[in-house]
Write a protein that holds these residues in place. Sequence first.
Motif, PDB file in Angstrom:
ATOM      1  N   UNK A   1       0.832  -1.205   0.000  1.00 20.45           N
ATOM      2  CA  UNK A   1       0.000   0.000   0.000  1.00 20.45           C
ATOM      3  C   UNK A   1       0.877   1.271   0.000  1.00 20.45           C
ATOM      4  N   UNK A   2       2.141   1.119   0.356  1.00 19.26           N
ATOM      5  CA  UNK A   2       3.047   2.272   0.481  1.00 19.26           C
ATOM      6  C   UNK A   2       3.192   3.097  -0.789  1.00 19.26           C
ATOM      7  N   UNK A   3       3.680   2.509  -1.883  1.00 20.50           N
ATOM      8  CA  UNK A   3       3.906   3.319  -3.100  1.00 20.50           C
ATOM      9  C   UNK A   3       2.668   4.085  -3.591  1.00 20.50           C
ATOM     10  N   UNK A   4       1.485   3.405  -3.734  1.00 22.01           N
ATOM     11  CA  UNK A   4       0.327   4.199  -4.191  1.00 22.01           C
ATOM     12  C   UNK A   4      -0.081   5.262  -3.175  1.00 22.01           C
ATOM     13  N   UNK A   5       0.098   4.953  -1.879  1.00 25.19           N
ATOM     14  CA  UNK A   5      -0.265   5.927  -0.845  1.00 25.19           C
ATOM     15  C   UNK A   5       0.624   7.167  -0.967  1.00 25.19           C
ATOM     16  N   UNK A   6       1.936   6.939  -1.168  1.00 26.08           N
ATOM     17  CA  UNK A   6       2.859   8.079  -1.318  1.00 26.08           C
ATOM     18  C   UNK A   6       2.516   8.892  -2.563  1.00 26.08           C
TER      19      UNK A   6
ATOM     20  N   UNK B   1      -8.790  11.523  -5.420  1.00 19.70           N
ATOM     21  CA  UNK B   1      -8.639  11.872  -3.998  1.00 19.70           C
ATOM     22  C   UNK B   1      -9.295  10.802  -3.120  1.00 19.70           C
ATOM     23  N   UNK B   2     -10.461  10.321  -3.577  1.00 24.53           N
ATOM     24  CA  UNK B   2     -11.161   9.281  -2.798  1.00 24.53           C
ATOM     25  C   UNK B   2     -10.293   8.034  -2.679  1.00 24.53           C
ATOM     26  N   UNK B   3      -9.651   7.681  -3.805  1.00 26.75           N
ATOM     27  CA  UNK B   3      -8.777   6.500  -3.799  1.00 26.75           C
ATOM     28  C   UNK B   3      -7.615   6.740  -2.829  1.00 26.75           C
ATOM     29  N   UNK B   4      -7.067   7.969  -2.846  1.00 27.43           N
ATOM     30  CA  UNK B   4      -5.935   8.283  -1.968  1.00 27.43           C
ATOM     31  C   UNK B   4      -6.344   8.203  -0.494  1.00 27.43           C
ATOM     32  N   UNK B   5      -7.532   8.740  -0.205  1.00 26.59           N
ATOM     33  CA  UNK B   5      -8.017   8.691   1.196  1.00 26.59           C
ATOM     34  C   UNK B   5      -8.207   7.233   1.613  1.00 26.59           C
ATOM     35  N   UNK B   6      -8.758   6.452   0.688  1.00 26.51           N
ATOM     36  CA  UNK B   6      -8.958   5.029   0.997  1.00 26.51           C
ATOM     37  C   UNK B   6      -7.611   4.339   1.258  1.00 26.51           C
ATOM     38  N   UNK B   7      -6.603   4.708   0.465  1.00 27.93           N
ATOM     39  CA  UNK B   7      -5.268   4.111   0.653  1.00 27.93           C
ATOM     40  C   UNK B   7      -4.712   4.472   2.033  1.00 27.93           C
ATOM     41  N   UNK B   8      -4.958   5.721   2.429  1.00 28.83           N
ATOM     42  CA  UNK B   8      -4.491   6.163   3.741  1.00 28.83           C
ATOM     43  C   UNK B   8      -5.158   5.335   4.843  1.00 28.83           C
ATOM     44  N   UNK B   9      -6.464   5.143   4.670  1.00 23.64           N
ATOM     45  CA  UNK B   9      -7.214   4.348   5.636  1.00 23.64           C
ATOM     46  C   UNK B   9      -6.690   2.906   5.657  1.00 23.64           C
ATOM     47  N   UNK B  10      -6.433   2.374   4.444  1.00 20.86           N
ATOM     48  CA  UNK B  10      -5.942   0.983   4.329  1.00 20.86           C
ATOM     49  C   UNK B  10      -4.573   0.863   5.011  1.00 20.86           C
ATOM     50  N   UNK B  11      -3.718   1.880   4.796  1.00 16.46           N
ATOM     51  CA  UNK B  11      -2.380   1.876   5.395  1.00 16.46           C
ATOM     52  C   UNK B  11      -2.445   1.906   6.912  1.00 16.46           C
ATOM     53  N   UNK B  12      -3.317   2.803   7.439  1.00 14.07           N
ATOM     54  CA  UNK B  12      -3.469   2.919   8.900  1.00 14.07           C
ATOM     55  C   UNK B  12      -4.021   1.623   9.491  1.00 14.07           C
ATOM     56  N   UNK B  13      -5.007   1.045   8.796  1.00 19.59           N
ATOM     57  CA  UNK B  13      -5.604  -0.214   9.277  1.00 19.59           C
ATOM     58  C   UNK B  13      -4.530  -1.308   9.338  1.00 19.59           C
ATOM     59  N   UNK B  14      -3.699  -1.380   8.271  1.00 21.31           N
ATOM     60  CA  UNK B  14      -2.649  -2.404   8.221  1.00 21.31           C
ATOM     61  C   UNK B  14      -1.664  -2.204   9.380  1.00 21.31           C
ATOM     62  N   UNK B  15      -1.361  -0.913   9.644  1.00 19.72           N
ATOM     63  CA  UNK B  15      -0.405  -0.592  10.711  1.00 19.72           C
ATOM     64  C   UNK B  15      -0.958  -1.003  12.081  1.00 19.72           C
ATOM     65  N   UNK B  16      -2.221  -0.632  12.325  1.00 21.17           N
ATOM     66  CA  UNK B  16      -2.843  -0.979  13.619  1.00 21.17           C
ATOM     67  C   UNK B  16      -2.949  -2.506  13.747  1.00 21.17           C
ATOM     68  N   UNK B  17      -3.293  -3.161  12.645  1.00 23.02           N
ATOM     69  CA  UNK B  17      -3.420  -4.628  12.656  1.00 23.02           C
ATOM     70  C   UNK B  17      -2.083  -5.278  13.028  1.00 23.02           C
ATOM     71  N   UNK B  18      -1.005  -4.727  12.463  1.00 29.42           N
ATOM     72  CA  UNK B  18       0.346  -5.250  12.756  1.00 29.42           C
ATOM     73  C   UNK B  18       0.667  -5.091  14.252  1.00 29.42           C
ATOM     74  N   UNK B  19       0.320  -3.892  14.783  1.00 31.97           N
ATOM     75  CA  UNK B  19       0.590  -3.608  16.194  1.00 31.97           C
ATOM     76  C   UNK B  19      -0.180  -4.571  17.097  1.00 31.97           C
ATOM     77  N   UNK B  20      -1.463  -4.745  16.774  1.00 32.73           N
ATOM     78  CA  UNK B  20      -2.300  -5.644  17.575  1.00 32.73           C
ATOM     79  C   UNK B  20      -1.778  -7.081  17.490  1.00 32.73           C
ATOM     80  N   UNK B  21      -1.335  -7.436  16.287  1.00 32.35           N
ATOM     81  CA  UNK B  21      -0.774  -8.768  16.077  1.00 32.35           C
ATOM     82  C   UNK B  21       0.471  -8.957  16.939  1.00 32.35           C
TER      83      UNK B  21
END
Lengths: 278, 216
Positions: free
Chosen positions: B17-22, B36-56
Amino acid sequence: MEMAKEVDIFFFLFAGTLGMITLAGGVIAFFMVYQRRLMRKQGELHEMEMKHKEELLYSNIEMLENERKRIAKDLHDDIGHVFSTLSWRLRQLDANSGKEEIATILKDAQDLISTGVHSVKTITHDMVPYGFEIFGLITAIQNLCDRAMASGVLDINFEYTDSMSSLSDDACLNIYRIIQELISNTIKYAAASRIDIQLAATPNVLVLNYNDNGKGFITEEGIKKRKGYGLSNIESRIHMLGARHTYTTAPGKGVQVEIIIPIKDEHGANNHTGSSGG
Amino acid sequence: MFHYLKQIVFEVASYAVGPPLLLGIWQFKKLPAAGRLISIHLLFAGLTALIAELLWYYRTNNLFLLHIYTVEECGMILWFYSHMFRGFINQKVFLYIFLSFFVFAVINSVFFQSLTQNNTYSRGIEATIIILCAIGFFYKMLSETKIEKPEQSPYFWFNTGFLIYFSASLLLFTLSNYIRGVQYKQLRHDIWTLHAFFSIVLYTFIAIGLWKWRKR
């Protein structure tokens, strides 16, 4: 047993996913191929349209050039001749001219001026039909029909609905020129004895029907052959009017032309019927 | 060898998700609304992945994130398609579809598949909706014949990415709850590797789409 079930699920999932991917790939491939084909077809159509427009443009330019040549020729042959004769006659006047000679020269000059005035009227009439601006399209067409019938070999029946006031002057002139060209073609090529012209107006469209009982021609061959003889001119005017047309003809069956011209004015038509000629 | 390959896919998928998010953040201002909608969604996807990793990392069940992410993803992609279908389908249709999906997803999470489970029903329905939108968008592009080379259009790449990802994931989403037992651990791992691979495909296509915008 569990192992076998796991393998079953795995293969089911794997095959199903592969199937879905194949379907998605198929949709994408179909889209790509079909889109390219559509665009190519559209490009070809666009090219044909541009070519047709180019032909119409050349036809317009040619028409304009021919008109200029005709006007130049008419001015040179008629007006030029009148002035040179007038100048020659007036040069014969001098202090020694007798009274009788002066009277003859002045009479000749007067006649030449009358001829010149008549020539100017004829030339301008060919440019804009006589009475067109004052009396309108119907009168101009009636005059056109009367002139064509003057030879006595052609009978023209002109019918119309009295509602042309909603058309612009440019549209009226185009319609007049189309009818003029059609009559001219009939006289030149069709060997017809009768022409029927109908102008029927509805609130939205004006329908021009033109029929002659001449020898007709094979549509495509004839249209190609006659493009240079005014059909391009008619077509470009139809294009300018934003109209649709159908050309129906066959050897021995005469020519039928239907032109449907959109009326941009929002006011309704007033369908009083009148007729002329016949 | 195969094991390493799977490991690589898993590792790459975490950062895909990193390259398209950047790219999305970098050119956010000059992107049209759909981008812009796609970019916002990517940001959300990136944050979700990050939180998921932390919880894991803290050994906490992170599946509730998937329930939230599913609703967000469906909403944002439907919003994106409502822009794509402007003048073709009334935008309210997409709003109604989303609201219906939202209600379904909430009911599913409350009564059928709890927040500690995979929300396979919602994921399956979401995938079906997006697949239909993607096919519909291809149909729209065909009927308009405005774009001569579709591969030059960012929307083509987004749409292709969505179609491939959701088509490939539909069965994985639907069947993943049937392989929850300890005995299916290996199978589960294989399946989620497959899912990770299609995530990489999706984010690569989105990145290509955003890259195409950069050239405009």
